[in-house]
Scaffold this motif. Structure first.
Motif, PDB file in Angstrom:
ATOM      1  N   PRO A  90       0.827  -1.202   0.000  1.00  0.00           N
ATOM      2  CA  PRO A  90       0.000   0.000   0.000  1.00  0.00           C
ATOM      3  C   PRO A  90       0.863   1.255   0.000  1.00  0.00           C
ATOM      4  O   PRO A  90       1.799   1.400   0.784  1.00  0.00           O
ATOM      5  CB  PRO A  90      -0.804  -0.132   1.307  1.00  0.00           C
ATOM      6  N   GLY A  91       0.558   2.186  -0.926  1.00  0.00           N
ATOM      7  CA  GLY A  91       1.270   3.450  -0.987  1.00  0.00           C
ATOM      8  C   GLY A  91       2.502   3.419  -1.854  1.00  0.00           C
ATOM      9  O   GLY A  91       3.129   4.446  -2.088  1.00  0.00           O
ATOM     10  N   THR A 244      -5.665 -10.978  -2.387  1.00  0.00           N
ATOM     11  CA  THR A 244      -4.506 -10.580  -1.587  1.00  0.00           C
ATOM     12  C   THR A 244      -4.582  -9.134  -1.110  1.00  0.00           C
ATOM     13  O   THR A 244      -4.501  -8.870   0.095  1.00  0.00           O
ATOM     14  CB  THR A 244      -3.204 -10.830  -2.374  1.00  0.00           C
ATOM     15  N   PRO A 245      -4.754  -8.130  -2.011  1.00  0.00           N
ATOM     16  CA  PRO A 245      -4.843  -6.747  -1.502  1.00  0.00           C
ATOM     17  C   PRO A 245      -6.093  -6.497  -0.678  1.00  0.00           C
ATOM     18  O   PRO A 245      -6.069  -5.692   0.265  1.00  0.00           O
ATOM     19  CB  PRO A 245      -4.829  -5.900  -2.781  1.00  0.00           C
ATOM     20  N   LEU A 246      -7.195  -7.183  -1.001  1.00  0.00           N
ATOM     21  CA  LEU A 246      -8.409  -7.013  -0.203  1.00  0.00           C
ATOM     22  C   LEU A 246      -8.200  -7.513   1.225  1.00  0.00           C
ATOM     23  O   LEU A 246      -8.673  -6.896   2.186  1.00  0.00           O
ATOM     24  CB  LEU A 246      -9.578  -7.762  -0.847  1.00  0.00           C
ATOM     25  N   LEU A 252      -5.884  -4.016   7.797  1.00  0.00           N
ATOM     26  CA  LEU A 252      -5.597  -2.637   8.206  1.00  0.00           C
ATOM     27  C   LEU A 252      -6.824  -1.968   8.824  1.00  0.00           C
ATOM     28  O   LEU A 252      -6.717  -1.243   9.820  1.00  0.00           O
ATOM     29  CB  LEU A 252      -5.098  -1.832   6.994  1.00  0.00           C
ATOM     30  N   SER A 253      -7.993  -2.208   8.230  1.00  0.00           N
ATOM     31  CA  SER A 253      -9.211  -1.599   8.782  1.00  0.00           C
ATOM     32  C   SER A 253      -9.527  -2.159  10.166  1.00  0.00           C
ATOM     33  O   SER A 253      -9.947  -1.418  11.061  1.00  0.00           O
ATOM     34  CB  SER A 253     -10.395  -1.829   7.833  1.00  0.00           C
ATOM     35  N   ARG A 254      -9.308  -3.455  10.359  1.00  0.00           N
ATOM     36  CA  ARG A 254      -9.572  -4.048  11.676  1.00  0.00           C
ATOM     37  C   ARG A 254      -8.570  -3.542  12.709  1.00  0.00           C
ATOM     38  O   ARG A 254      -8.912  -3.392  13.886  1.00  0.00           O
ATOM     39  CB  ARG A 254      -9.530  -5.576  11.569  1.00  0.00           C
ATOM     40  N   GLN A 269     -17.665   3.601   9.153  1.00  0.00           N
ATOM     41  CA  GLN A 269     -17.094   3.520   7.812  1.00  0.00           C
ATOM     42  C   GLN A 269     -16.075   2.387   7.708  1.00  0.00           C
ATOM     43  O   GLN A 269     -16.010   1.677   6.690  1.00  0.00           O
ATOM     44  CB  GLN A 269     -16.450   4.857   7.443  1.00  0.00           C
ATOM     45  N   LEU A 270     -15.278   2.196   8.754  1.00  0.00           N
ATOM     46  CA  LEU A 270     -14.321   1.089   8.758  1.00  0.00           C
ATOM     47  C   LEU A 270     -15.043  -0.252   8.747  1.00  0.00           C
ATOM     48  O   LEU A 270     -14.595  -1.205   8.105  1.00  0.00           O
ATOM     49  CB  LEU A 270     -13.399   1.189   9.971  1.00  0.00           C
ATOM     50  N   ALA A 271     -16.164  -0.321   9.467  1.00  0.00           N
ATOM     51  CA  ALA A 271     -16.956  -1.553   9.463  1.00  0.00           C
ATOM     52  C   ALA A 271     -17.506  -1.835   8.066  1.00  0.00           C
ATOM     53  O   ALA A 271     -17.568  -2.989   7.623  1.00  0.00           O
ATOM     54  CB  ALA A 271     -18.094  -1.444  10.479  1.00  0.00           C
ATOM     55  N   GLN A 272     -17.905  -0.778   7.347  1.00  0.00           N
ATOM     56  CA  GLN A 272     -18.388  -0.954   5.982  1.00  0.00           C
ATOM     57  C   GLN A 272     -17.274  -1.436   5.060  1.00  0.00           C
ATOM     58  O   GLN A 272     -17.492  -2.287   4.190  1.00  0.00           O
ATOM     59  CB  GLN A 272     -18.978   0.366   5.468  1.00  0.00           C
ATOM     60  N   ILE A 273     -16.076  -0.891   5.249  1.00  0.00           N
ATOM     61  CA  ILE A 273     -14.923  -1.341   4.457  1.00  0.00           C
ATOM     62  C   ILE A 273     -14.658  -2.814   4.719  1.00  0.00           C
ATOM     63  O   ILE A 273     -14.425  -3.603   3.797  1.00  0.00           O
ATOM     64  CB  ILE A 273     -13.681  -0.491   4.795  1.00  0.00           C
ATOM     65  N   ASP A 274     -14.689  -3.206   6.001  1.00  0.00           N
ATOM     66  CA  ASP A 274     -14.466  -4.605   6.378  1.00  0.00           C
ATOM     67  C   ASP A 274     -15.490  -5.507   5.709  1.00  0.00           C
ATOM     68  O   ASP A 274     -15.150  -6.544   5.118  1.00  0.00           O
ATOM     69  CB  ASP A 274     -14.545  -4.731   7.901  1.00  0.00           C
TER      70      ASP A 274
END
Length: 446
Positions: A90-91, A244-246, A252-254, A269-274
């Motif tokens: 990432p980045g 893999t990236p998902l 990272l979100s968790r 929002q982090l929960a939605q990403i998860d």
């Protein structure tokens, strides 16, 4: 001197060893479970640095761990364009920061998968091979076998590309000799963790083999058998590369959600990403398994007791979140005291999620989707019904080979209808569509 083949590597690893033969499906489950154990239970040892070598596709897939390792992967020639487009951390934006170096697999190398991993505290080799229509999995921790394997791999790299061979030799010299001082402790810990992961899968005491799936024509329970081996291998590689990236984003979100200084909006929002990452990981995992099933349409799958009513109740909330952007509500109607069915819950869960989403795309916004589970003789009947008299026009589909369809209006990939039917059949079920407003699935009782 002739260039050593990776077939010779397998011979060295299997010298004086023989594993218990099993079905390819079972052996592959052991393989993936072993890779999970290495990357999760031994993550501290991987972060200390080392080397890994694998074929015919990347075996390790956690970028946060692989950034500490130097890797080489032999891939088939037809995958060379894909392999050169390597995943980045990432980045990062430069190709030189990729997670491994791609090499070309030669015809004499074969396609049996292997992984050799060496760090200061963890050193092991895994090999999977075909034997008379069956499969065997081998995991070795002993220093003698690993030293021979590394010697062959160094020779291979030196002749294939001296830069890679020199790099591997340099890292191994920094790590020191393969002495396996903690051999016994690492091996016991590995097998214990692997046993726990396999035990979490459908229990072997109640398994039965599903009937062989017929290679029917499209529209029946079989897939269009026109899919080539190259196409299916590419689908498997693509699914692996997307997950893999998902998986990294989800980790990272968790990690961020554990912070106490984040507001409720950020946590939501982090929960939605998860949730979205999990849904897409499951979706492409299903594509991976469907491609495997297409390659072996007559293979048997181990089925186990599955509480379908409980599974549906557990997935209700996720389905509702999944369909909110379509403006559709999900209503469960479950008869009490329903018996178990025979299926594979690990695959049935994402399978049902995909079917529910696909069915909902043919309903009007504001519709209530009724999920009805009842007993029908010697089977359980799971029905999806829309409460509106009129459905909407389902977005047009473009077929991408025998396994996938693409809906340009939504930009989503889906399994084709014939692929879904065959996958349901492999899970012990049967699916019947009755127009855009009703879909019925039948599952055999345990």
């Amino acid at each position: 001197m002739a260039q050593p083949s990776l077939g010779e590597l397998h011979q060295r690893l299997w010298q004086d060893r023989s594993g218990a033969t099993t079905t390819e499906e079972s052996a592959r489950r052991q393989w993936w479970a072993a890779l999970q154990v290495i990357q999760e239970d031994f993550s501290a040892q991987l972060r200390e640095g080392g080397v890994w070598l694998a074929a015919p596709l990347p075996a390790l897939y956690e970028p946060n761990l692989l950034q500490a390792l130097q890797g080489w992967v032999w891939v088939p020639e037809r995958f060379s364009p894909w392999a050169l487009n390597l995943p980045l951390l990432p980045g990062q934006a430069k190709a030189e920061t990729s997670l491994w170096s791609p090499l070309r697999l030669q015809p004499e190398d074969g396609h049996d998968p292997f992984l050799v991993l060496v760090t200061r505290r963890l050193q092991l080799a895994i090999s999977l091979r075909q034997v008379a229509g069956q499969c065997e999995l081998l995991v070795r921790f002993d220093g003698a076998a690993l030293s021979q394997a590394l010697e062959l791999l160094v020779q291979r790299l030196l002749q294939e590309d001296p830069r890679h061979g020199g790099a591997l030799r340099g890292v191994l010299e920094q790590l020191g000799p393969v002495t396996m001082t903690d051999n016994l402790g690492s091996e016991r810990r590995f097998w214990s963790a692997l046993a726990c992961r396999l035990a979490a899968m459908p229990p072997s005491l109640t398994v039965m083999a599903s009937p062989a799936v017929s290679e029917g024509s499209p529209g029946q329970d079989g897939l269009d058998t026109g899919a080539t081996s190259t196409e299916l291998e590419f689908l498997e590689a693509l699914s692996h590369g997307i997950r893999t990236p998902l998986a990294t984003i989800r980790v990272l979100s968790r990690t961020l959600r554990r912070r106490a200084d984040l507001g409720e909006d950020v946590q939501r929002q982090l929960a939605q990403i998860d949730a979205e990452c999990t849904a897409q990981i499951d979706r492409f995992g299903l594509i991976f398994h469907t491609a495997e099933l297409q390659r072996q349409p007559k293979a048997q799958r181990l089925l186990s007791r599955t509480d379908l009513a409980r599974l549906v109740e557990q997935q209700h909330r996720q389905w509702q979140q999944q369909l909110e952007h379509y403006g559709i509500q999900v209503q469960l109607e479950l008869k009490p005291s329903l018996p178990d069915i025979m299926s594979d819950p690990l695959l049935l869960t994402p399978m049902l999620a995909g079917v529910v989403e696909r069915f909902a795309q043919g309903l009007r916004s504001g519709t209530t989707l009724r999920v009805i589970l009842t007993r029908a003789g010697g089977k359980l009947r799971l029905q999806l019904r829309g409460d509106s008299q009129h459905g909407r026009n389902e977005p047009g589909e473009t077929h991408l080979g025998a396994v996938l369809t693409w809906k340009p209006e939504t930009g989503r990939l889906h399994l084709s209808r014939s692929a879904i039917r065959q996958l349901f059949s492999s899970l012990g079920g049967r699916m019947a569509e009755r127009g855009p407003q009703q879909l019925t699935m039948f599952f055999p009782l345990a």
